[in-house]
Write an enzyme that holds these catalytic residues in place. Sequence first.
Site, mmCIF file in Angstrom:
data_model
loop_
_atom_site.group_PDB
_atom_site.id
_atom_site.type_symbol
_atom_site.label_atom_id
_atom_site.label_comp_id
_atom_site.label_asym_id
_atom_site.label_seq_id
_atom_site.Cartn_x
_atom_site.Cartn_y
_atom_site.Cartn_z
ATOM 1 N N SER A 88 0.808 -1.213 0.000
ATOM 2 C CA SER A 88 0.000 0.000 0.000
ATOM 3 C C SER A 88 0.842 1.264 0.000
ATOM 4 O O SER A 88 0.322 2.353 0.252
ATOM 5 C CB SER A 88 -0.968 -0.010 1.184
ATOM 6 O OG SER A 88 -0.294 -0.421 2.326
ATOM 7 N N THR A 190 -0.382 2.395 4.535
ATOM 8 C CA THR A 190 0.076 3.775 4.336
ATOM 9 C C THR A 190 1.073 4.175 5.415
ATOM 10 O O THR A 190 0.797 3.984 6.595
ATOM 11 C CB THR A 190 -1.152 4.711 4.470
ATOM 12 O OG1 THR A 190 -2.015 4.441 3.382
ATOM 13 C CG2 THR A 190 -0.769 6.162 4.489
ATOM 14 N N THR A 208 1.482 6.891 0.219
ATOM 15 C CA THR A 208 0.566 5.758 0.057
ATOM 16 C C THR A 208 0.283 5.492 -1.414
ATOM 17 O O THR A 208 0.410 6.402 -2.251
ATOM 18 C CB THR A 208 -0.771 6.049 0.780
ATOM 19 O OG1 THR A 208 -1.586 4.877 0.754
ATOM 20 C CG2 THR A 208 -1.541 7.194 0.147
ATOM 21 N N ARG A 218 -8.993 8.409 -8.376
ATOM 22 C CA ARG A 218 -9.322 8.671 -6.958
ATOM 23 C C ARG A 218 -8.079 9.140 -6.190
ATOM 24 O O ARG A 218 -6.991 8.604 -6.321
ATOM 25 C CB ARG A 218 -9.872 7.381 -6.327
ATOM 26 C CG ARG A 218 -10.299 7.513 -4.874
ATOM 27 C CD ARG A 218 -9.202 7.093 -3.909
ATOM 28 N NE ARG A 218 -9.664 7.094 -2.526
ATOM 29 C CZ ARG A 218 -8.850 6.926 -1.491
ATOM 30 N NH1 ARG A 218 -7.567 6.776 -1.654
ATOM 31 N NH2 ARG A 218 -9.340 6.929 -0.260
ATOM 32 N N THR A 241 -4.344 7.359 8.902
ATOM 33 C CA THR A 241 -4.365 6.206 8.005
ATOM 34 C C THR A 241 -5.781 5.650 8.007
ATOM 35 O O THR A 241 -6.575 5.948 8.895
ATOM 36 C CB THR A 241 -3.328 5.151 8.450
ATOM 37 O OG1 THR A 241 -3.323 4.079 7.505
ATOM 38 C CG2 THR A 241 -3.624 4.592 9.817
ATOM 39 N N GLY A 242 -6.082 4.844 6.992
ATOM 40 C CA GLY A 242 -7.418 4.268 6.916
ATOM 41 C C GLY A 242 -8.209 4.822 5.744
ATOM 42 O O GLY A 242 -7.624 5.302 4.769
HETATM 43 C C1 SD4 Z 1 -6.234 6.540 1.493
HETATM 44 N N1 SD4 Z 1 -5.641 6.855 3.794
HETATM 45 O O1 SD4 Z 1 -5.831 6.649 0.345
HETATM 46 C C2 SD4 Z 1 -5.242 6.209 2.563
HETATM 47 C C3 SD4 Z 1 -5.126 4.730 2.652
HETATM 48 C C4 SD4 Z 1 -4.684 4.200 3.953
HETATM 49 O O2 SD4 Z 1 -4.668 2.500 5.420
HETATM 50 O O3 SD4 Z 1 -4.229 4.861 4.824
HETATM 51 N N2 SD4 Z 1 -4.892 2.954 4.178
HETATM 52 O O4 SD4 Z 1 -7.421 6.666 1.790
#
Ligand code: SD4
Length: 332
Positions: A88, A190, A208, A218, A241-242
């Site tokens: 990721s 990330t 990321t 996106r 993150t997320g």
């Molecule tokens: C996103 N926040 O592109 C990032 C992805 C991520 O854990 O952090 N994944 O939405």
Amino acid sequence: MKRRNFIKNASIAGAGIAVANIISSCENKNSKVATRITNTTKIPLVIATWHVKEATAKAWEILEGGGNSLDAVEQGCMVEEANEKGQSVGKGGLPDREGNVTLDACIMNKKGDCGSVVYLQNITHAVSVARKVMEETPHVMLAGEGAKKFAISQGFQSENLLTDASKKAWEEWKVEAKYKPIINIENHDTIGMLAIDKNGDISGACSTSGLAYKMAGRVGDSPIIGSGLFVDNEIGAAVATGLGEEVVKTVGSFLVVELMRQGKSPQKACEEAIRRIVDKPDSDHKNFQVGYIAVNKQGETGSYSIHQWFSMTKYQNGMNEQIQSDYVLKES
Ligand code: SD4
């Protein structure tokens, strides 16, 4: 024998930073012997999202050698960008629905200057391109082809970032082509990194490949200053993150820093920012993850998430540790 205790406060430019090297000393006519040194130094330090001890070790090496926090966070993130096993971030990142690996990254320094790249393709070290945007252009953000052109002009090499493993995963995904952001992908995701150097100056960075199998074009929270990352050298810094869409809706990292400005500890600030997401009417938070980590000017840290298994890696006082984060959904 004359006994004297004294406290020597390390002088840190412009801030009342809690750095106390407490030395008790014994003195006689000709000699002064330090009998006890209690080192409660909190800086330098580096924290990062997830389990990324090699990345924090790289950043620590720079900080320990007297380097600045900006170099530390950039080079720390570069470790994960180059790690093909991390699916990721950077090289080896999982692609979008069309099979293209597209990167988002940003960086912010002690002055509040920032640079970011969105939808960048074929360049491994997106965080370094973001730094070049900050330092070499009059802009804050470059996207897509323009970002790539700029990177090439700065000497970055174009390369294929889709590894065999990520291509295979994408081909398997295409069989059903069901889109659902995965919570806690392989406990390693990330990378967001925050550091304080020996001068007490804070910097942060984030890199990321975004959500796997996202729509083409996106962009998530990670390159959006204030959402994925925010640094205020007077107060502290936070990184997210997320599921980026949910972080953007609450301008999460800026929120965490503002809560610290109001007097909350980094831990309480992260908790409150997660609560803002969870407490929304009809929140779907059981189906997605968001995690924050934060540090304040005093070198205190915090982390919090919606679901279990989010973690923070912290390198401080010579110790590189993975710390499990507390979370909202205790029953999950
Ligand atoms: C996103 N926040 O592109 C990032 C992805 C991520 O854990 O952090 N994944 O939405």
